[in-house]
Design an enzyme around this catalytic site. Structure first.
Site, short mmCIF file in Angstrom:
data_model
loop_
_atom_site.label_atom_id
_atom_site.label_comp_id
_atom_site.label_asym_id
_atom_site.label_seq_id
_atom_site.Cartn_x
_atom_site.Cartn_y
_atom_site.Cartn_z
N ASP A 1 0.80 10.45 2.88
CA ASP A 1 -0.22 10.04 1.92
C ASP A 1 -1.57 10.12 2.59
O ASP A 1 -1.69 9.75 3.76
CB ASP A 1 0.03 8.63 1.36
CG ASP A 1 -0.61 8.47 -0.01
OD1 ASP A 1 0.10 8.64 -1.01
OD2 ASP A 1 -1.83 8.21 -0.06
N CYS B 1 2.50 11.41 -14.31
CA CYS B 1 2.82 10.44 -15.36
C CYS B 1 1.74 10.52 -16.43
O CYS B 1 1.22 9.51 -16.88
CB CYS B 1 2.97 9.04 -14.79
SG CYS B 1 1.62 8.52 -13.76
N ALA C 1 3.04 10.18 -1.18
CA ALA C 1 4.22 9.33 -1.15
C ALA C 1 3.98 7.86 -1.47
O ALA C 1 4.89 7.19 -1.95
CB ALA C 1 4.88 9.44 0.22
N ALA C 2 2.81 7.35 -1.20
CA ALA C 2 2.59 5.91 -1.37
C ALA C 2 2.65 5.53 -2.85
O ALA C 2 2.23 6.33 -3.69
CB ALA C 2 1.24 5.52 -0.78
N PRO C 3 3.18 4.36 -3.17
CA PRO C 3 3.66 3.31 -2.27
C PRO C 3 5.14 3.42 -1.90
O PRO C 3 5.65 2.51 -1.26
CB PRO C 3 3.42 2.04 -3.09
CG PRO C 3 3.66 2.47 -4.50
CD PRO C 3 3.18 3.89 -4.58
N GLY C 4 5.81 4.51 -2.30
CA GLY C 4 7.14 4.74 -1.74
C GLY C 4 8.31 4.70 -2.70
O GLY C 4 9.46 4.76 -2.27
N LYS D 1 9.37 6.99 -4.80
CA LYS D 1 10.14 8.23 -4.72
C LYS D 1 10.65 8.47 -3.30
O LYS D 1 11.75 9.00 -3.11
CB LYS D 1 9.30 9.43 -5.15
CG LYS D 1 9.14 9.57 -6.65
CD LYS D 1 8.02 8.71 -7.14
CE LYS D 1 7.71 8.88 -8.61
NZ LYS D 1 6.64 7.93 -8.99
#
Lengths: 326, 205
Positions: free
Chosen positions: A154, A254, A131-134, A136
């Site tokens: 994370d 990505c 999840a980091a840095p947030g 999404k």
């Protein structure tokens, strides 16, 4: 892991954009067999991207953000395929009142795609494994209207601080932040409801972020590619296992490398407890590739979406949507 | 007993347990600071010494800032760290070791309870009391973390510092008003310098 996933305060980090020379894109030559109009692809990858911000509906409206930028003389225009994304003519989107108020999250356009594919709903239980840095996490919370339960995990303790501060700045209150290895993550100890949807925004070689970060390819190596692909397989397998039958898992990177994309999805399909469904994204995409360097994948991987920079003038992205069947 | 009108020199993070609580401390456990524990529904159900109750916490926000009580109906409140109260809106989890539950909401276990920047932004955009409206220059100094003299004839103590932006009032953060001065409580990571050239925050004056 995407453009904005490089650690604390990356939102405000502008130094990546100071460059005189175009980045070395020779790594991308390996994708010549995959991409129509390779020259256009390579040309797009060499052009820097401007900044975009995503408006946070938990705290404000698109209209008010636009007005705030107008008051400060910051030019802005909406991204045509997403009404909450604004292109802003500034080198420091973090130094603005909309940022201070948690009204916006600086985020590359394509980074908003996997949550559109995930389509989380208010009241559901949703897991964000990396999840980091947030970026999404906060977008998921917005789609849930901050209702239901969002588990943002994370494994990097150092990256939890930006995750927590971004979630709090955007006013996300339905989030539980955990610090586990996503390869053996379980929500069971949390005693929350069965997980309806899981996002795997996987660590990757980040090739598609080269327009934002010209150094993205500098440390590229086959060795890292294969080690991160192993990690991605394990994380996606675990995500499928952690999601309820009938639930949704979205896998995104990505990067362009099929080793990290279709091969990872193919591996998940081979385990027999999930199936690919179509990804409906609001911009031009290419289908997943069925063959790569002598390896062939389950034909269903064509349902995955590849986002090439030259198609929509964006960064690069890959996205797959899975339904859990067992 | 909390949120009263005297300022005092509390800089915020000091732990002051002399807060006038009436617990029978002998019968209560000590707070374990590295785990989330839910705030008790009533004082009678309090099991940990010095822990604020849910009604106390909600009352404090309603009394201090005039926000609606209903706003907190969906929330559970948790203490992790000495006095640090978190607000969480979700299915009630088991108190396992997690890193965060919702937002850090309020600092208790000190004489004057202190709301957080993120909480006033999230919960008190329509506050009706103890909000100080800053002009453009004051807002800019406040978000940079500077203390400054201000005209304010209301209560001393922790106030919401707000300004006018894009057609409405918006809370910036928490200020401590004492002796004619507003001290900015903006956390270091949330401070911004808008007076540097070419930043959009306050250009075009």
């Amino acid at each position: 892991m995407t453009d904005d996933a490089r650690g604390p305060d990356t939102n405000d980090r502008d130094r990546d954009r100071d460059r005189d020379e175009p980045p070395d894109l020779s790594v991308l030559d390996r994708y010549r067999p995959l991409v129509d109009d390779f020259a256009a692809f390579r040309g797009a990858c060499a052009r820097p991207l401007g900044y975009t911000v995503r408006v946070n509906p938990l705290k404000t409206s698109v209209e008010r953000v636009r007005r705030a930028y107008d008051e400060r003389g910051v030019e802005h225009e909406p991204v045509v395929w997403h009404d909450r994304l604004l292109r802003v003519a500034t080198d420091s989107p973090g130094a603005s009142w909309p940022y201070v108020h948690g009204w916006v999250y600086p985020q590359e356009e394509v980074s908003a795609l996997p949550v559109l594919a995930l389509d989380p709903q208010p009241g559901e239980t949703v897991l964000d494994t990396c999840a980091a840095p947030g970026s999404k996490t906060t977008q998921i919370a917005a789609a849930m209207d901050d209702r239901g339960t969002l588990v943002a995990n994370d494994r990097s303790l150092g990256r939890l601080a930006p995750l927590r501060s971004n979630a709090q700045r955007l006013g996300v209150t339905n989030v539980i932040v955990t610090n586990r290895d996503a390869r053996n993550l379980s929500t069971r100890p949390l005693a929350v409801d069965a997980v309806d949807r899981t996002l795997v925004d996987a660590p990757c070689t980040c090739e598609g972020t080269v327009r934002k970060n010209p150094d993205a390819l500098v440390e590229w190596s086959e060795e890292y590619l294969h080690s991160v692909a192993d990690l991605q397989r394990d994380v996606l397998d675990r995500a499928v296992a952690a999601t309820r039958e009938g639930g949704t898992v979205v896998y995104g990177t990505c990067t362009f490398a099929p080793e990290e994309n279709e091969a990872v999805v193919d591996h998940a399909l081979s385990r027999g407890d999930c199936r690919l469904v179509d990804v409906d994204l609001p911009l031009e995409t290419d289908p997943g590739v069925r063959e790569w360097r002598g390896e062939s994948f389950d034909p269903a991987v064509e349902r995955c979406a590849r986002v090439y920079p030259h198609r929509n003038d964006t960064g690069g992205f890959f996205c797959a949507k899975l339904e859990v069947t067992g | 007993m909390s949120g009263d009108d005297t300022g005092g020199g509390d800089s915020g993070d000091g732990m002051d347990d002399a807060g006038g609580r009436t617990d029978d401390a002998d019968a209560l456990r000590e707070n374990v600071s590295d785990q989330f524990d839910r705030l008790p529904a009533t004082a009678a159900e309090r099991e940990v010494a010095g822990r604020a109750t849910r009604p106390e916490v909600v009352d404090w926000w309603v009394d201090r800032f005039g926000v609606s009580r209903e706003r907190f109906a969906d929330y559970t409140f948790w203490e992790k760290g000495a006095g640090k109260v978190w607000a969480f809106r979700g299915a009630s989890p088991s108190p396992v070791e997690v890193e965060a539950l919702g937002v850090v909401f309020l600092r208790t276990r000190q004489e004057h309870w202190k709301p957080t920047t993120d909480a006033v932004q999230r919960f008190a955009a329509d506050a009706t009391r103890n909000v100080i409206d800053l002009d453009r220059g004051e807002a800019r100094r406040f978000v940079a973390g500077e203390n400054q003299p201000v005209d304010w004839d209301g209560d001393w103590g922790y106030l919401i510092a707000a300004h006018e932006v894009a057609g409405g009032r918006a809370p910036i953060g928490v200020g401590l008003y004492v002796h004619g001065e507003l001290q900015s409580m903006m956390p270091k990571g949330r401070r911004r310098q808008f007076d540097a050239p070419n930043t959009p925050g306050d250009a075009g004056e």
